[in-house]
Design a protein around this motif. Structure first.
Motif, short mmCIF file in Angstrom:
data_model
loop_
_atom_site.label_atom_id
_atom_site.label_comp_id
_atom_site.label_asym_id
_atom_site.label_seq_id
_atom_site.Cartn_x
_atom_site.Cartn_y
_atom_site.Cartn_z
N PRO A 183 -13.05 -0.53 -0.73
CA PRO A 183 -12.54 0.76 -1.21
C PRO A 183 -13.64 1.65 -1.77
O PRO A 183 -13.61 2.86 -1.58
CB PRO A 183 -11.53 0.38 -2.30
CG PRO A 183 -11.70 -1.04 -2.56
CD PRO A 183 -12.34 -1.64 -1.37
N GLU A 224 -6.19 3.87 0.06
CA GLU A 224 -5.99 2.96 1.18
C GLU A 224 -5.56 3.81 2.36
O GLU A 224 -4.76 4.73 2.22
CB GLU A 224 -4.89 1.94 0.84
CG GLU A 224 -4.33 1.19 2.01
CD GLU A 224 -5.30 0.14 2.53
OE1 GLU A 224 -4.81 -0.93 2.89
OE2 GLU A 224 -6.52 0.39 2.59
N TRP A 230 -5.15 -0.65 -5.39
CA TRP A 230 -5.79 -1.06 -4.15
C TRP A 230 -6.04 -2.57 -4.16
O TRP A 230 -5.78 -3.26 -3.17
CB TRP A 230 -7.12 -0.33 -3.99
CG TRP A 230 -7.54 -0.27 -2.57
CD1 TRP A 230 -7.31 0.72 -1.69
CD2 TRP A 230 -8.25 -1.30 -1.84
NE1 TRP A 230 -7.82 0.40 -0.46
CE2 TRP A 230 -8.40 -0.84 -0.52
CE3 TRP A 230 -8.75 -2.55 -2.17
CZ2 TRP A 230 -9.03 -1.56 0.46
CZ3 TRP A 230 -9.38 -3.30 -1.18
CH2 TRP A 230 -9.52 -2.80 0.12
N ALA A 276 0.83 -1.20 0.00
CA ALA A 276 0.00 0.00 0.00
C ALA A 276 0.87 1.25 0.00
O ALA A 276 0.63 2.19 -0.76
CB ALA A 276 -0.93 -0.01 1.21
#
Lengths: 472, 254
Positions: free
Chosen positions: A372, A395, A134, A96
């Motif tokens: 998300p 994120e 993501w 991430a």
């Protein structure tokens, strides 16, 4: 070829069939067995002084026993999940920070420096790129742990034992015992589970297995369950218990799914798909120590890469759609806001909200992008400034921050529980729906298999919400 | 450095390791078709992978292969197309997978049929082997899972087995690629007619049935000289198998 001679041959065979009587099939089978026994007698030698299959039957006695069979099953499931949850954390945050915190600003400034128009840059980098990044950050680590462990269990020979344990339950619900195997495949991917139902001969029981496979929590839904359970349910108890409580919550949802599988199978076999339960031989194959590295390698290359690729393929356009509906305005509201507001009251009835319902519509192609989407849409509605613009998936650095955003969006423990329930009980993803159609060749059953779980989901979340609001 | 020799065959002048090329799924313009049959869970898919270099998913549970997988390899400039059939215990009943396997062997007319058997459960596996030997005479027996048989203290007299069945028998442990070179060599020799099989025919048939079968088989051979499986067709006609009766009428059996 002479047709007259062929007819004569067939006539002759009919005549001879009368002469030799009814026992022909049995006689022939017996002859084959007799020959086989003769051949084996001359060629195979077994050293009986040393016991064979000793370890196998000992293991089987334990893992298929009435007392220990089920506890061991849940223990193994729990262990696999726990290793996945714990092990995926670190690589997930690493990916991430790499793809989202570092790569994203670089891409943005790069696009700015070559003078990309804002809408193209937003559409491609904030929409498509972020959605894909993501999915990779969140999906890859748990899959890279879950799939190899699952494959190791499969190669070892544990799955037929699971089928053996669950056989009587399936039989009681009017379904085929082999459905336990397709159910297990569904824990990885429902589309794979639906294809695996080909091992069931009876069309009626196969249809039941196809329709109810969606009740196996699939790989796209495990991360949602794990995340929400950790943020909301784990937070209810003191810190030292929180990981075990969230683990139990996730297992609880998985077991509930199996409960629904039995319940719906039973209901179907009593109503729309009436019929006899067919019997079958389930062979318990010998345990085979898996070739560890080879299994790890093939499961990473085959399963993980294929499922990840699919997720990416679907995430990219979904990211674009999210960005578009958040940035196209009709009057004062973006399309996203307008939809959320109109879905809100229905969402409230279900103990959910408009954001969640819209997220599930956007995420029909792939369950992986539900969370998300929810986060992005929540930020949009609450107006929290997270530093990103409208329609940007992101994120968050810590689970706390995710929790804060969701709470600011009006989330309670009820919302979390009902989201977990709805994640279990909603329509299959588009790939699974397409697979169901390919396997059943029936529009009717495809529609049924797609709609029925959503209706169940509405009913269950509605009931939970009403009861919850009366009690609290 | 000491390189481990996997098998004597790989070192042998007759086996041409350089001539082997795994083709994966690219099976255009093949010279021969090879069918892969066997009981469930005997490692057919593992043998398939070892021969083609594919990574068709294998799993330790019966019925893993639900679709007919195809792949290929090239050996001594000849291309072999390999078809992995669903695992079955028998060809006598009419379940979908048994019919699929039988139809391919009967109508697909593979140049070679490889029957994969579990060396630990030879007697039960022979049930299918003896049935296939009635249908086709170009067969090689792949005696798989030899590593497990060894662990279970089972020893098999491969030469006697081969003589009794009238077909070549190749012991393998496909999971470790042991015996695969020998298997490839044998497949190639059968396909090219260098090995001619004299397959075992079912013997312990009661007299009255044997007589009926002979009468019928003679008539079939009169009509179709050189047919390899007249006896098996006779069996099926006596059983009243409508599919075979129709195939006979349509002339699909030759």
């Amino acid at each position: 070829m002479n047709q007259k001679n062929i007819d004569y041959i067939i006539e002759l065979s009919n005549e001879l069939r009368w002469q030799i009587g009814d026992d022909f099939h049995d006689n022939l089978t017996e002859s084959i067995y007799a020959d086989a026994a003769n051949i084996v007698k001359d060629t195979v030698q077994v050293d009986n002084s040393k016991k064979r299959f000793r370890l196998d039957s000992k293991i089987d006695k334990i893992v298929t026993s009435k007392t220990f069979g089920f506890p061991i099953m849940f223990l193994i499931l729990g262990l696999v999940l726990w290793l996945t949850i714990v092990g995926a954390n670190y690589p997930s945050s690493l990916l991430a920070s790499l793809l989202l915190d570092n790569m994203h600003p670089i891409l943005k400034s790069g696009a700015a420096s070559i003078g990309t128009p804002w809408w193209l840059d937003g559409f491609l980098i904030d929409g498509v790129y972020l959605a894909v990044a993501w999915v990779i950050a969140v999906m890859l680590p748990p899959m890279a742990i879950f799939f190899p462990m699952f494959t190791l269990l499969e190669d070892f020979g544990y799955l037929p034992r699971v089928a053996f344990n669950l056989d009587s339950l399936f039989k009681k619900s009017g379904a085929h015992g082999k459905q336990a195997l397709t159910m297990s495949m569904g824990f990885g991917c429902n589309a794979a589970g639906v294809v695996a139902t080909r091992i069931i001969d009876s069309p009626r029981e196969r249809l039941i297995a196809i329709i109810t496979n969606n009740f196996s929590l699939c790989n796209g839904r495990w991360p949602t369950q794990i995340l929400i359970a950790t943020i909301f349910i784990g937070a209810v108890v003191p810190g030292s218990y929180s990981s075990i409580v969230s683990l139990l919550a996730v297992i609880g949802v998985a077991v509930l799914g199996m409960g629904f599988m039995f319940g719906v199978s039973w209901a179907l076999s009593k109503t729309l798909l009436k019929g006899e339960v067919s019997t079958f031989n389930l062979e318990l194959p010998p345990y085979r120590p898996p070739r560890f590295w080879k299994t790890i390698y093939t499961s990473l290359i085959d399963r993980t890469a294929i499922v990840l690729w699919r997720a990416i393929v679907f995430a990219a356009p979904a990211g674009a759609v999210i960005w578009l509906i958040s940035n196209i305005y009709v009057g004062n509201e973006s399309i996203a806001e307008w939809t959320i507001n109109s879905l809100d009251s229905f969402g409230f009835l279900l103990g959910l909200n408009g954001v969640i319902l819209l997220a599930y519509i956007v995420a029909i192609p792939a369950n992986e992008i539900v969370i998300p989407t929810i986060l992005m849409l929540t930020v949009l509605v609450t107006g929290i400034d997270s530093g990103a613009g409208a329609g940007v998936m992101f994120e968050l650095d810590s689970m706390n921050a995710t929790g804060d955003i969701l709470r600011a969006g009006g989330w309670t423990l009820l919302t979390a529980i009902n989201l977990m329930l709805f994640s279990l009980l909603h329509n299959p993803c588009s790939t699974t729906i397409y697979t169901i159609y390919k396997e059943t060749k029936s529009t009717k059953w495809t529609v049924f298999a797609s709609i029925m779980p959503v209706i169940l989901g509405f009913i269950v979340t509605f009931l939970v919400a009403q009861v919850w609001r009366i009690i609290f | 450095m000491n390189t481990k020799v996997k098998s004597a065959c790989e070192m042998c002048a007759h086996f041409n390791a350089d001539g082997l090329k795994k083709l994966g799924i690219h099976t255009d313009n093949f010279d021969f078709v090879v069918a892969l049959a066997g009981n469930p869970n005997t490692g057919k898919s593992t043998v398939f992978n070892a021969l083609t270099g594919l990574r068709q998913h294998t799993g330790n549970w019966p019925g893993k292969t639900v679709t007919r997988a195809e792949g290929g390899f090239e050996y001594n400039t000849q291309k072999f197309k390999l078809v992995d059939l669903p695992g079955t215990y028998s060809l006598l009943s009419t379940s979908e997978d048994e019919e699929a396997a039988r139809d391919f062997i009967l109508f697909g007319k593979p140049n070679v049929t490889v029957i994969v058997v579990d060396a630990n459960r030879l007697e039960r596996n022979l049930n299918l082997v003896l049935q296939i030997l009635e249908i086709t005479d170009r067969v090689v027996l792949c005696l798989n899972l030899m590593d497990e048989a060894k662990r279970n203290h089972i020893s098999i007299d491969v030469r006697t087995l081969s003589r009794d069945l009238g077909i070549p028998v190749v012991p393998t442990s496909a999971r470790f690629s042991e015996g695969i070179p020998e298997l490839i060599q044998t497949i190639s020799e059968i396909a090219n007619g260098n090995i001619v099989c004299k397959p075992h025919k079912i013997k312990s048939v009661p007299n009255n049935i044997e007589k009926a079968v002979k009468t019928l088989a003679n008539e079939i051979e009169k009509e179709f000289p050189n047919i390899p499986n007249s006896r098996w067709i006779a069996f099926r006609l006596l059983e009243g198998d409508t599919q075979i009766i129709n195939a006979l009428k349509a002339g699909q059996l030759v």
